[in-house]
Design an enzyme around this catalytic site. Sequence first.
Site, PDB file in Angstrom:
ATOM      1  N   ASP A 280      25.185  70.723  90.019  1.00  0.00           N
ATOM      2  CA  ASP A 280      23.838  71.164  89.654  1.00  0.00           C
ATOM      3  C   ASP A 280      23.019  69.918  89.275  1.00  0.00           C
ATOM      4  O   ASP A 280      23.538  68.804  89.160  1.00  0.00           O
ATOM      5  CB  ASP A 280      23.882  72.200  88.526  1.00  0.00           C
ATOM      6  CG  ASP A 280      22.585  73.027  88.465  1.00  0.00           C
ATOM      7  OD1 ASP A 280      21.585  72.646  89.097  1.00  0.00           O
ATOM      8  OD2 ASP A 280      22.575  74.060  87.773  1.00  0.00           O
TER       9      ASP A 280
HETATM   10  C1  BGC Z   1      19.294  75.007  88.326  1.00  0.00           C
HETATM   11  C2  BGC Z   1      19.859  75.457  89.643  1.00  0.00           C
HETATM   12  C3  BGC Z   1      18.907  75.110  90.769  1.00  0.00           C
HETATM   13  C4  BGC Z   1      18.601  73.628  90.739  1.00  0.00           C
HETATM   14  C5  BGC Z   1      17.688  73.157  91.860  1.00  0.00           C
HETATM   15  C6  BGC Z   1      18.799  73.573  88.365  1.00  0.00           C
HETATM   16  O1  BGC Z   1      18.090  73.278  87.225  1.00  0.00           O
HETATM   17  O2  BGC Z   1      20.271  75.171  87.321  1.00  0.00           O
HETATM   18  O3  BGC Z   1      20.117  76.829  89.622  1.00  0.00           O
HETATM   19  O4  BGC Z   1      19.449  75.484  91.999  1.00  0.00           O
HETATM   20  O5  BGC Z   1      17.997  73.321  89.494  1.00  0.00           O
HETATM   21  O6  BGC Z   1      16.416  73.646  91.737  1.00  0.00           O
END
Ligand code: BGC
Length: 758
Positions: A280
């Site tokens: 993530d």
């Molecule tokens: C979130 C994810 C997301 C990613 C990209 C992160 O802050 O936890 O769920 O896919 O950002 O946008």
Amino acid sequence: MMKKLALFLLPLLFSGYLSAQELNSEAKKVFIDNLLSKMTIQEKAGQLRLISVGGDLTLDKVLDNIEVGEVGGIFNTIVEPDLSQMQERALKSPNKIPLFFGFDVIHGHRTIFPINLGIASSWDRSVMAKVAEISAEEATADGLNITWAPMIDITRDPRWGRVSEGFGEDPYLTSEAGRIFVERMQKQSLADKKSLATAVKHFALYGAVEGGREYNSTDMSERKMFQEYLVPYKAAIDAGSRAVMVSLVSVNGIPATANHWLLTEVLRNQWHFDGVVVSDHGAIRELINHGVASDAKDAVRVAIKAGIDMSMNDEYFLQFLPELVKEGAITEDQLNQACRRVLELKYDMGLFSDPNRYLDPKLDIETMFSNNRLHREEARDVARRSIVLLKNENKILPLARNKKIAVIGPLANSKRDILGSWSGAGRTNLAVTPLEGIKNTVKNPKSVSYAFGANLSDDVNLYRFLNLYGENTKFDDRPADKIIAEAVNIAKKSDVVIAFVGEAEGMAHESSSRTDLSLQASQKRLLKALKETGKPLVIVLMNGRPLTLTEEYAQADAMLETWFLGTEGGNAIADVLFGQYNPSGKLPMSFPNNVGQIPVYYSHLNTGRPRGTENMGKYTTSYFDSPNEPLFPFGFGLSYTDFAMDFSLSSPEMDKEGEIVVTVNVENIGDKEGMQTVQLYLQDVTASVSRPVKELMGFENITLKPHEKGKVKFTIKYDMLKFWNDKMQYVAEPGKFNVFIGSDSTTQNKQTFTLLDK
Ligand code: BGC
């Protein structure tokens, strides 16, 4: 190069040595081996780098990075000229490896559908399939190849803001949604031009953060993990998801991003996942804060060894992987393995044979955001199926279309809120608000009057939080009693009051945990004043999580849960209010009476001292100041009609090879056509470990005309009776099972069968 390869491998096909599929996978292997042999360590590390334009990384910088082979994929860019430019640069890189483009396509892309908790409320597989297919179609038309979705974390704590992104508290319902999203987004093969690879998230247990506080830790027995929380991820992997995104939190003391047991032993070795594991956002760097890496370089070592392939928003993989290989802290084989998986995905996406296959350089900005790219009809249908009727005293709903109507509330005319969070490719100006939807539906729009009624909250800090990145939620700085007086005035002149209350979309998002789940004081004051007018009060909730609503439930004549319904939300709400659609949604999460009950979910274990009907409080499992039960249970939702149900089992016993057919007779005993979701729950009465009082094992929808009768059938199979026993083996144990059939999880409509010991 591809042509040469094909010529080389073709004779093998005709010689009968390889099937077409094997030939393809053999060709892929030869192709990637060849590519890897030409890549430098720096370029291999570059393939593991997933970045987006923003901050210091200007578009120009990103383009330069791409050209020297230091980027594997781009996320969060959905503007066509930029995507084409980036791909063009990738084709100038030393080995001409194309990029893939990712985005959070969570509940729609250009067309915004209801938030996922709303989609889950449809309890309708065809609705889920429709959302997934349209989302993939619109996203691939914009040049995207992969999405960070579906989010299939089990969520039982509504304090956590991200419950809005998932499909609720139940492993079966969430698994069905996850499976359908993966199958319908990816399609049969990534070779399909409308196929969008999925990265299911957040592996694992993000939804179980302690206290519902964002990014907090999780700690859970392995039995509960395998029995409940890991089930949807496994279902999505079995459905073929090509990627997995790893959770930001720690799982039993080890951050998921550094968790070898989770990412390698479970995901790769036990589940045989061979796709791409993506971290993530910023998760590698966070390993230092977690206290499992001493510095950035150490964090890279820990992450790659645990099983991370690609690093999202990475500054460190590229910086330290080459050094770590040189020092022998990780082997080049480990690096190759991660890089191979990324290249395989790109190969299967068809990017090596046609890097521009998803791109359309003719797509200008105006066309990109235009109304005629939207799937409005489908969005309206999905939205109305996602609405849950919670109360309808004296059948006050549906409303006649010729009434004088007061539409009141801070959410009644908000184009931003109705889209919900994670709707970045949607456009607020294209959304239909409830006020607009109602005006579109009534006989005479002049019979509808509107007042803002109250600010969403009195709390300036909340506004600061909501408007951190731009003015999303407007504060009306007139005196509060003046704003209410205006609303009361129009309420008094109307036949019925419809109040739109709840949360701003930004309150149900990533990083938006709450400890108090009641409506804000400003909204409570408004409802009280409206109630005092004596006019029939319809409360329409817009929110992204279960709220505590005992007071409002008592005040309301009718109550609808509408979540955040997306682009066509306003029209869908009007369809239900005025009876063009008979509500059929069911809650995918229990609504607590109060925060102190959390977690409150239907599939809990029994205790040694269950709360009985006699001697309620003393020495039985209970609170002396609150019921045990939620205000609204899982699976609950009313209709404008009523249904009666009874059922029978094809046999009182079954063996390992056998099955039992459950036949449910359903009758519409009301005076309107309607749809009922028939729910099947099982309970293993005695086993080597305590089993839940009930578990959802099936659901089917049936639509019946007034007084029409119909049948729904379920088949109970041996595999459905399996669980993780006292030795952590996945088995079914002989003995008695209860079968419950009903319209929500409180059903006591029960029959029993025996699983024989043979
Ligand atoms: C979130 C994810 C997301 C990613 C990209 C992160 O802050 O936890 O769920 O896919 O950002 O946008």
